[in-house]
Motif scaffolding. Structure first.
Motif, PDB file in Angstrom:
ATOM      1  N   ARG A 147      -5.100   2.576   5.689  1.00  0.00           N
ATOM      2  CA  ARG A 147      -6.691   2.296   4.912  1.00  0.00           C
ATOM      3  C   ARG A 147      -6.384   1.619   3.803  1.00  0.00           C
ATOM      4  O   ARG A 147      -7.207   0.629   3.440  1.00  0.00           O
ATOM      5  CB  ARG A 147      -7.001   3.885   4.660  1.00  0.00           C
ATOM      6  CG  ARG A 147      -8.023   4.457   5.366  1.00  0.00           C
ATOM      7  CD  ARG A 147      -9.020   5.496   4.781  1.00  0.00           C
ATOM      8  NE  ARG A 147      -8.254   6.469   4.148  1.00  0.00           N
ATOM      9  CZ  ARG A 147      -7.679   7.430   4.733  1.00  0.00           C
ATOM     10  NH1 ARG A 147      -7.686   7.596   5.961  1.00  0.00           N
ATOM     11  NH2 ARG A 147      -7.029   8.632   4.049  1.00  0.00           N
ATOM     12  N   ARG A 148      -5.513   2.021   2.893  1.00  0.00           N
ATOM     13  CA  ARG A 148      -5.429   1.338   1.574  1.00  0.00           C
ATOM     14  C   ARG A 148      -5.170  -0.384   1.932  1.00  0.00           C
ATOM     15  O   ARG A 148      -5.437  -0.993   1.310  1.00  0.00           O
ATOM     16  CB  ARG A 148      -4.343   1.802   0.608  1.00  0.00           C
ATOM     17  CG  ARG A 148      -4.195   0.921  -0.693  1.00  0.00           C
ATOM     18  CD  ARG A 148      -3.770   1.687  -1.911  1.00  0.00           C
ATOM     19  NE  ARG A 148      -4.278   3.104  -2.034  1.00  0.00           N
ATOM     20  CZ  ARG A 148      -3.950   3.750  -3.268  1.00  0.00           C
ATOM     21  NH1 ARG A 148      -2.961   3.241  -4.013  1.00  0.00           N
ATOM     22  NH2 ARG A 148      -4.406   5.033  -3.521  1.00  0.00           N
ATOM     23  N   ALA A 149      -4.066  -0.597   2.868  1.00  0.00           N
ATOM     24  CA  ALA A 149      -3.712  -2.010   3.350  1.00  0.00           C
ATOM     25  C   ALA A 149      -4.817  -2.568   4.194  1.00  0.00           C
ATOM     26  O   ALA A 149      -4.663  -3.823   4.413  1.00  0.00           O
ATOM     27  CB  ALA A 149      -2.603  -1.757   4.236  1.00  0.00           C
ATOM     28  N   ALA A 194      -3.377   7.378   5.195  1.00  0.00           N
ATOM     29  CA  ALA A 194      -3.836   6.804   3.999  1.00  0.00           C
ATOM     30  C   ALA A 194      -3.210   5.439   3.595  1.00  0.00           C
ATOM     31  O   ALA A 194      -4.025   4.558   2.954  1.00  0.00           O
ATOM     32  CB  ALA A 194      -3.475   7.633   2.622  1.00  0.00           C
ATOM     33  N   VAL A 195      -2.034   5.082   3.975  1.00  0.00           N
ATOM     34  CA  VAL A 195      -1.475   3.739   3.809  1.00  0.00           C
ATOM     35  C   VAL A 195      -2.117   2.902   4.536  1.00  0.00           C
ATOM     36  O   VAL A 195      -2.300   1.757   3.970  1.00  0.00           O
ATOM     37  CB  VAL A 195      -0.021   3.859   4.301  1.00  0.00           C
ATOM     38  CG1 VAL A 195       0.813   2.443   4.167  1.00  0.00           C
ATOM     39  CG2 VAL A 195       0.927   4.707   3.508  1.00  0.00           C
ATOM     40  N   GLU A 215       2.479   1.970  -3.314  1.00  0.00           N
ATOM     41  CA  GLU A 215       1.574   2.496  -4.317  1.00  0.00           C
ATOM     42  C   GLU A 215       1.087   3.851  -4.274  1.00  0.00           C
ATOM     43  O   GLU A 215       1.278   4.881  -4.935  1.00  0.00           O
ATOM     44  CB  GLU A 215       0.045   1.787  -4.397  1.00  0.00           C
ATOM     45  CG  GLU A 215      -0.022   0.289  -4.816  1.00  0.00           C
ATOM     46  CD  GLU A 215      -1.079  -0.479  -4.459  1.00  0.00           C
ATOM     47  OE1 GLU A 215      -2.204   0.549  -3.915  1.00  0.00           O
ATOM     48  OE2 GLU A 215      -1.099  -1.476  -4.937  1.00  0.00           O
ATOM     49  N   ILE A 216       0.741   4.287  -2.546  1.00  0.00           N
ATOM     50  CA  ILE A 216       0.559   5.824  -2.152  1.00  0.00           C
ATOM     51  C   ILE A 216       1.852   6.489  -2.495  1.00  0.00           C
ATOM     52  O   ILE A 216       1.717   7.821  -2.968  1.00  0.00           O
ATOM     53  CB  ILE A 216       0.142   5.567  -0.841  1.00  0.00           C
ATOM     54  CG1 ILE A 216      -1.322   4.955  -0.937  1.00  0.00           C
ATOM     55  CG2 ILE A 216      -0.076   6.985  -0.573  1.00  0.00           C
ATOM     56  CD1 ILE A 216      -2.021   4.949   0.253  1.00  0.00           C
ATOM     57  N   ALA A 265       0.848  -1.248  -0.129  1.00  0.00           N
ATOM     58  CA  ALA A 265      -0.093   0.117   0.019  1.00  0.00           C
ATOM     59  C   ALA A 265       0.901   1.114  -0.019  1.00  0.00           C
ATOM     60  O   ALA A 265       0.592   2.321  -0.875  1.00  0.00           O
ATOM     61  CB  ALA A 265      -0.931   0.049   1.146  1.00  0.00           C
TER      62      ALA A 265
END
Length: 200
Positions: A49-51, A46-47, A33-34, A30
């Motif tokens: 959340r994406r994970a 945000a990391v 990507e971010i 994650a």
């Protein structure tokens, strides 16, 4: 004495280490990507959340921004080191690998640009350490008399200059701009691709 029926239900096994390893891998993926999209200043929330994990899980694996940035950028740096150490790969070929990573990751560009332009600026220690590894790998291939060997700082100043030119909404645009910058510096660059694909 009354006997209660025994339920045939089993409690789910405690996955412990396996779950921790999965969470760590998800966090690194994650963050990769971010950070590739938004650079190293992207919020850690945000990391997480994406994970698909909570921030507490993130901080259990990575106590600070430097720890997760190092984990994410380690692969970029390792590929450049592997390319430089590979039999038959010259400076141009290794610069092709470097350029691929520059076009792929805003975070990677960020460390190279920050360190190359560091006069008077504060560079985080992890960024400096990763940049030193990139410089060492490239310098090992630098032929005597090469234009990037004229002065001690020329190599990484050139890398920082190219990193500064790597802009655009698509990888193709960023690659084109990076190659134009190398060309303007008079430096030959080999095929732009990650190291693993070089033998494939």
């Amino acid at each position: 004495m009354t006997q209660h029926p025994v339920r045939d239900e089993r409690r789910p096994a405690n996955e412990g280490r396996r779950a921790a390893a999965r969470n760590r891998a998800a966090l690194v993926a994650a963050a990769r990507e971010i950070y590739a999209e938004d650079g190293l200043d992207a919020p850690l929330s945000a990391v997480a959340r994406r994970a698909g994990v909570g921030q507490g899980v993130l901080y259990r694996h990575f106590p600070d921004r430097a720890a997760i940035a190092t984990a994410v950028l380690e692969e970029n740096v390792r590929q450049i080191e592997q390319a430089a150490a590979s039999h038959g790969t010259d400076l141009a070929g290794t610069l092709g690998v470097l350029t691929w990573h520059q076009a792929e990751s805003a975070a990677f560009v960020g460390i190279l640009h920050a360190v190359g332009a560091a006069a008077g600026s504060v560079v985080p220690p992890y960024a400096a350490a990763l940049s030193v590894r990139v410089e060492r790998a490239l310098r090992a291939l630098l032929p005597q008399g090469h234009r990037l060997a004229a002065e001690e700082d020329d190599l990484m100043i050139a890398v920082a200059m190219v990193s500064g030119a790597v802009t655009g909404p698509t990888r193709e645009q960023r690659t084109r701009r990076a190659l134009a910058a190398w060309r303007l510096l008079g430096v030959e660059v080999g095929p732009v691709r990650p190291f693993e694909d070089r033998d494939g």
